[in-house]
Write an enzyme that holds these catalytic residues in place. Structure first.
Site, PDB file in Angstrom:
ATOM      1  CD  GLU A  92      -0.668  -6.089  -0.681  1.00 25.84           C
ATOM      2  OE1 GLU A  92      -1.763  -7.330  -0.397  1.00 25.84           O
ATOM      3  OE2 GLU A  92       0.302  -5.900   0.267  1.00 25.84           O
ATOM      4  CB  CYS A 105       6.212  -0.044   1.909  1.00 27.33           C
ATOM      5  SG  CYS A 105       6.886  -2.058   1.722  1.00 27.33           S
ATOM      6  CB  CYS A 112       7.397 -12.981  -4.850  1.00 22.38           C
ATOM      7  SG  CYS A 112       9.061 -13.143  -4.226  1.00 22.38           S
ATOM      8  CB  CYS A 116       9.987 -16.388   2.050  1.00 19.47           C
ATOM      9  SG  CYS A 116      11.301 -15.730   1.205  1.00 19.47           S
ATOM     10  CB  CYS A 119       6.542 -13.775   2.930  1.00 21.11           C
ATOM     11  SG  CYS A 119       6.005 -12.472   1.840  1.00 21.11           S
ATOM     12  N   GLY A 159       7.124  -8.782  -4.042  1.00 20.76           N
ATOM     13  CA  GLY A 159       8.344  -8.996  -5.234  1.00 20.76           C
ATOM     14  C   GLY A 159       9.761  -9.124  -4.784  1.00 20.76           C
ATOM     15  CD  GLU A 160      14.883 -10.445  -4.232  1.00 23.88           C
ATOM     16  OE1 GLU A 160      15.551  -9.475  -4.386  1.00 23.88           O
ATOM     17  OE2 GLU A 160      14.584 -10.829  -3.014  1.00 23.88           O
ATOM     18  CB  SER A 191      13.891  -5.635   1.131  1.00 22.37           C
ATOM     19  OG  SER A 191      13.874  -6.791   1.737  1.00 22.37           O
ATOM     20  CB  SER A 214      14.838 -11.042   3.852  1.00 23.38           C
ATOM     21  OG  SER A 214      14.152  -9.860   3.551  1.00 23.38           O
ATOM     22  CG  LEU A 215      20.450 -13.635   7.926  1.00 24.40           C
ATOM     23  CD1 LEU A 215      21.118 -14.267   6.704  1.00 24.40           C
ATOM     24  CD2 LEU A 215      21.396 -13.127   9.060  1.00 24.40           C
ATOM     25  CG  HIS A 216      13.966 -13.795   7.644  1.00 18.57           C
ATOM     26  ND1 HIS A 216      13.635 -12.790   8.405  1.00 18.57           N
ATOM     27  CD2 HIS A 216      13.781 -13.499   6.006  1.00 18.57           C
ATOM     28  CE1 HIS A 216      13.254 -11.670   7.373  1.00 18.57           C
ATOM     29  NE2 HIS A 216      13.316 -12.324   6.433  1.00 18.57           N
ATOM     30  CG  ASN A 290       1.958  -7.817  10.394  1.00 18.74           C
ATOM     31  OD1 ASN A 290       1.561  -7.399  11.535  1.00 18.74           O
ATOM     32  ND2 ASN A 290       2.568  -6.956   9.751  1.00 18.74           N
ATOM     33  CB  CYS A 331       4.435  -8.038   1.867  1.00 19.76           C
ATOM     34  SG  CYS A 331       5.361  -6.662   2.215  1.00 19.76           S
TER      35      CYS A 331
END
Length: 345
Positions: A92, A105, A112, A116, A119, A159-160, A191, A214-216, A290, A331
């Site tokens: 994507e 993006c 991935c 997470c 996600c 992906g990472e 990211s 990406s802390l979250h 989302n 994503c």
């Protein structure tokens, strides 16, 4: 193995032409066709000799992404693309419109492995890394559709990026080449969910990109429950690496924080986050989630606004705009929908 032309740097193309007995300027022509003109086939390269084109067709490949789906928001100009890769896998790419211009993006992997919990990208795991040419190819494919050059890029798609470190670095080299796309790294954000050793490696390169982490969550208990990577590198280790990055590059870290109601949005979370980030060159970007069909987390802008108020004025804080709300903008959603439809036949 066939040469992957779209992933080759100018020096590599020069070496190839030298090995094949071609004159040195042929490498510059070839690089220009690929990285400036966005050629979709070797046959388009009409100022190359037919003998060279024939050998390229036999011994090399030019990566081309095929549009498979396109969703356009009716409200904010967001366009989401599902591109098919030469091996049939899909990724994507999202076009977004901000006050500063158009941003793309980009994905860096097919799937991935990070897992997470909130996600959609990691559902189904990692299929493979993207090549540098496939990452660049997303830009070319969107430009072919819209006719516009993006003003900025974010490596925040599927992906990472730091799990595909070598290919991402080569992409960055190709992106900034003045004889190619010619975009400064200052217009790019990368990211990561926290691959700590690679943060140190990236810091030592002193690239002037923006690192988004990406802390979250403000602690290991919460973060470990929603981000498996935290079991490998805990939050103290991650934040130490982030401080090193900021000190080495003098670039502000952007911490991404998806505000999840009942999980990481309490006053205690706000207080702990404020303490942990105190004194660091950083910014906190709060994200209303989302909704993802396979995930059960609840969020929304009102939840993010309440958490921003709890953080107060001691940190630089913004709330991310929700773009593409009327399409599958999170994503991995469009790729998942396409896979479900294929499975159902």
């Amino acid at each position: 193995m066939r040469y992957d032309l779209a992933s080759m740097t100018r020096p590599e193309l020069a070496q190839l032409c030298e090995r094949w007995g071609e004159r040195p300027f042929r490498a510059k022509q070839l690089f220009g066709w690929i990285q400036q003109k966005g050629a979709r086939s070797i046959d388009e390269m009409t100022d190359l000799p037919k003998t060279l084109r024939a050998r390229l067709a036999e011994e090399a490949a030019l990566t081309v992404l095929t549009p498979r789906r396109r969703q356009a928001s009716r409200t904010d100009g967001t366009i989401k693309y599902l591109f098919e890769l030469p091996d049939g896998e899909t990724i994507e790419t999202v076009r977004m419109v901000y006050r500063h211009g158009v941003s793309l993006c980009l994905s860096t992997q097919v799937g991935c492995r990070m897992g997470c919990a909130f996600c959609a990208s990691g559902i189904g795991g990692l299929r493979r890394h993207l090549t540098p040419g496939e990452i660049l190819g997303q830009i070319r494919a969107v430009m072919a559709d819209t006719g516009e050059r993006p003003d900025s890029l974010v490596l925040m798609g599927i992906g990472e990026p730091l799990d595909n470190y070598d290919n991402v670095l080569r992409f960055l080299e190709l992106l900034a080449d003045p004889e190619g796309f010619g975009m400064s790294h200052r217009h790019l954000s990368l990211s990561t969910c926290g691959v700590v050793p690679r943060i140190y490696d990236l810091a030592r390169l002193h690239l002037q990109l923006t690192l988004s982490v990406s802390l979250h969550a403000p602690n290991d208990r919460i973060r470990g429950g929603i981000m498996p990577v935290n079991h490998r590198w805990g939050i103290d280790e991650l934040l130490e690496a982030c401080r090193y990055y900021a000190d080495e590059t003098h670039r502000r870290i952007s911490f991404e924080y998806a505000v999840i109601e009942g999980v990481n949005d309490s006053k205690a979370c706000a207080d702990e986050l404020r303490r942990r980030l105190s004194g660091m060159l950083c910014h906190v970007n709060l994200i209303p989630l989302n909704r993802v069909e396979e995930r059960q987390f609840v969020s929304g802008r009102a939840v993010a606004e309440r958490f921003a108020a709890l953080l107060g004025d001691s940190l630089s804080v913004t709330i991310r705009r929700t773009l593409g709300a009327d399409i599958d903008a999170a994503c991995g959603q469009l790729r998942r929908a396409d896979a479900r439809e294929k499975a159902e036949g």
